[in-house]
Design a protein around this motif. Structure first.
Motif, short mmCIF file in Angstrom:
data_model
loop_
_atom_site.label_atom_id
_atom_site.label_comp_id
_atom_site.label_asym_id
_atom_site.label_seq_id
_atom_site.Cartn_x
_atom_site.Cartn_y
_atom_site.Cartn_z
N LEU A 68 0.83 -1.20 0.00
CA LEU A 68 0.00 0.00 0.00
C LEU A 68 0.87 1.25 0.00
O LEU A 68 0.59 2.21 -0.74
CB LEU A 68 -0.93 0.00 1.22
CG LEU A 68 -1.93 1.16 1.28
CD1 LEU A 68 -2.94 1.06 0.14
CD2 LEU A 68 -2.64 1.18 2.62
N LYS A 72 0.59 0.12 -4.41
CA LYS A 72 0.01 -1.10 -4.97
C LYS A 72 -1.18 -1.55 -4.12
O LYS A 72 -1.13 -2.58 -3.43
CB LYS A 72 1.07 -2.19 -5.08
CG LYS A 72 2.19 -1.82 -6.04
CD LYS A 72 3.18 -2.93 -6.21
CE LYS A 72 4.22 -2.56 -7.26
NZ LYS A 72 5.11 -3.69 -7.54
N LYS A 73 -2.23 -0.77 -4.19
CA LYS A 73 -3.40 -0.98 -3.35
C LYS A 73 -4.06 -2.34 -3.59
O LYS A 73 -4.39 -3.06 -2.63
CB LYS A 73 -4.41 0.14 -3.61
CG LYS A 73 -5.67 0.05 -2.81
CD LYS A 73 -6.55 1.26 -3.13
CE LYS A 73 -7.97 1.04 -2.73
NZ LYS A 73 -8.82 2.18 -3.08
N GLN A 74 -4.27 -2.73 -4.83
CA GLN A 74 -4.94 -4.00 -5.13
C GLN A 74 -4.13 -5.19 -4.63
O GLN A 74 -4.69 -6.14 -4.07
CB GLN A 74 -5.23 -4.14 -6.63
CG GLN A 74 -6.24 -3.13 -7.15
CD GLN A 74 -7.54 -3.14 -6.34
OE1 GLN A 74 -8.07 -4.17 -5.97
NE2 GLN A 74 -8.05 -1.94 -6.04
N GLU A 75 -2.80 -5.12 -4.82
CA GLU A 75 -1.94 -6.20 -4.33
C GLU A 75 -1.99 -6.28 -2.80
O GLU A 75 -1.98 -7.36 -2.21
CB GLU A 75 -0.50 -6.01 -4.80
CG GLU A 75 -0.31 -6.20 -6.30
CD GLU A 75 -0.47 -4.91 -7.10
OE1 GLU A 75 -1.17 -3.98 -6.63
OE2 GLU A 75 0.08 -4.84 -8.20
N MET A 77 -4.53 -5.42 -0.91
CA MET A 77 -5.82 -6.00 -0.54
C MET A 77 -5.79 -7.53 -0.69
O MET A 77 -6.35 -8.25 0.15
CB MET A 77 -6.94 -5.41 -1.40
CG MET A 77 -7.16 -3.92 -1.17
SD MET A 77 -7.64 -3.52 0.52
CE MET A 77 -9.31 -4.12 0.50
N ILE A 78 -5.15 -8.01 -1.72
CA ILE A 78 -5.03 -9.46 -1.94
C ILE A 78 -4.30 -10.11 -0.76
O ILE A 78 -4.74 -11.13 -0.22
CB ILE A 78 -4.33 -9.77 -3.28
CG1 ILE A 78 -5.25 -9.40 -4.45
CG2 ILE A 78 -3.88 -11.23 -3.35
CD1 ILE A 78 -4.56 -9.38 -5.80
N ARG A 81 -6.49 -10.07 2.39
CA ARG A 81 -7.56 -11.07 2.35
C ARG A 81 -7.00 -12.47 2.61
O ARG A 81 -7.63 -13.29 3.29
CB ARG A 81 -8.30 -11.00 1.03
CG ARG A 81 -9.06 -9.69 0.88
CD ARG A 81 -10.25 -9.80 -0.02
NE ARG A 81 -10.87 -8.51 -0.21
CZ ARG A 81 -11.64 -7.89 0.69
NH1 ARG A 81 -11.86 -8.44 1.84
NH2 ARG A 81 -12.16 -6.71 0.44
N ILE A 97 -8.51 -3.53 6.03
CA ILE A 97 -9.26 -3.74 4.78
C ILE A 97 -10.40 -2.74 4.69
O ILE A 97 -10.58 -2.07 3.66
CB ILE A 97 -9.78 -5.19 4.69
CG1 ILE A 97 -8.62 -6.17 4.51
CG2 ILE A 97 -10.79 -5.34 3.54
CD1 ILE A 97 -8.99 -7.64 4.68
N GLU A 101 -11.06 0.20 1.88
CA GLU A 101 -12.25 0.11 1.04
C GLU A 101 -13.28 1.20 1.34
O GLU A 101 -14.02 1.61 0.46
CB GLU A 101 -12.92 -1.26 1.24
CG GLU A 101 -12.15 -2.40 0.65
CD GLU A 101 -12.84 -3.75 0.86
OE1 GLU A 101 -13.64 -3.89 1.80
OE2 GLU A 101 -12.58 -4.66 0.05
#
Length: 125
Positions: A68, A72-75, A77-78, A81, A97, A101
């Motif tokens: 983050l 690399k926000k999406q990475e 979040m992965i 999770r 999370i 979001e």
């Protein structure tokens, strides 16, 4: 509490400024340079989990923070999770999370604790 090397030596704890004892402790901590040393001497070290799932969850959580930070926000979040699947009771991972979001529930005025409770209940179902 943080030691001289910047290492976390005591887990974060809730501060209730409505309690006179808390205010007294914080005032002493701010005014007495030797008080932190006393606190560090008297505390017990953090208990480290020996559960491999919790260890991996913590590592993935830290990786997510790093991702983050470099955009690399999406990475991130992965990773969070995955961490949450390993340690579903970890409140910090849940909150991280949700904060990414739904920043409006965390950073626009007061933190919406009622919303957080609803989210947790929804995730349990």
């Amino acid at each position: 509490m943080i030691d001289e090397a910047g290492r976390l030596t005591k887990q974060p704890f809730s501060i209730n400024v409505a309690k006179k004892e808390t205010i007294k402790m914080l005032e002493r901590w701010l005014s007495d340079p030797t008080y932190n040393t006393t606190l560090l001497r008297d505390i017990k070290p953090l208990k480290k989990s020996e559960n491999p799932k919790v260890i991996e969850a913590n590592a993935r959580f830290q990786l997510g923070l790093t991702l983050l930070k470099i955009g690399k926000k999406q990475e991130a979040m992965i990773e969070w999770r995955k961490a949450l699947k390993l340690d579903p009771k970890n409140w910090l991972i849940h909150k991280q999370i949700w904060a990414v979001e739904h920043p409006d529930k965390f950073y626009d005025g007061n933190v919406d604790y009622g919303w957080q409770k609803e989210q947790l209940e929804a995730e349990k179902r």
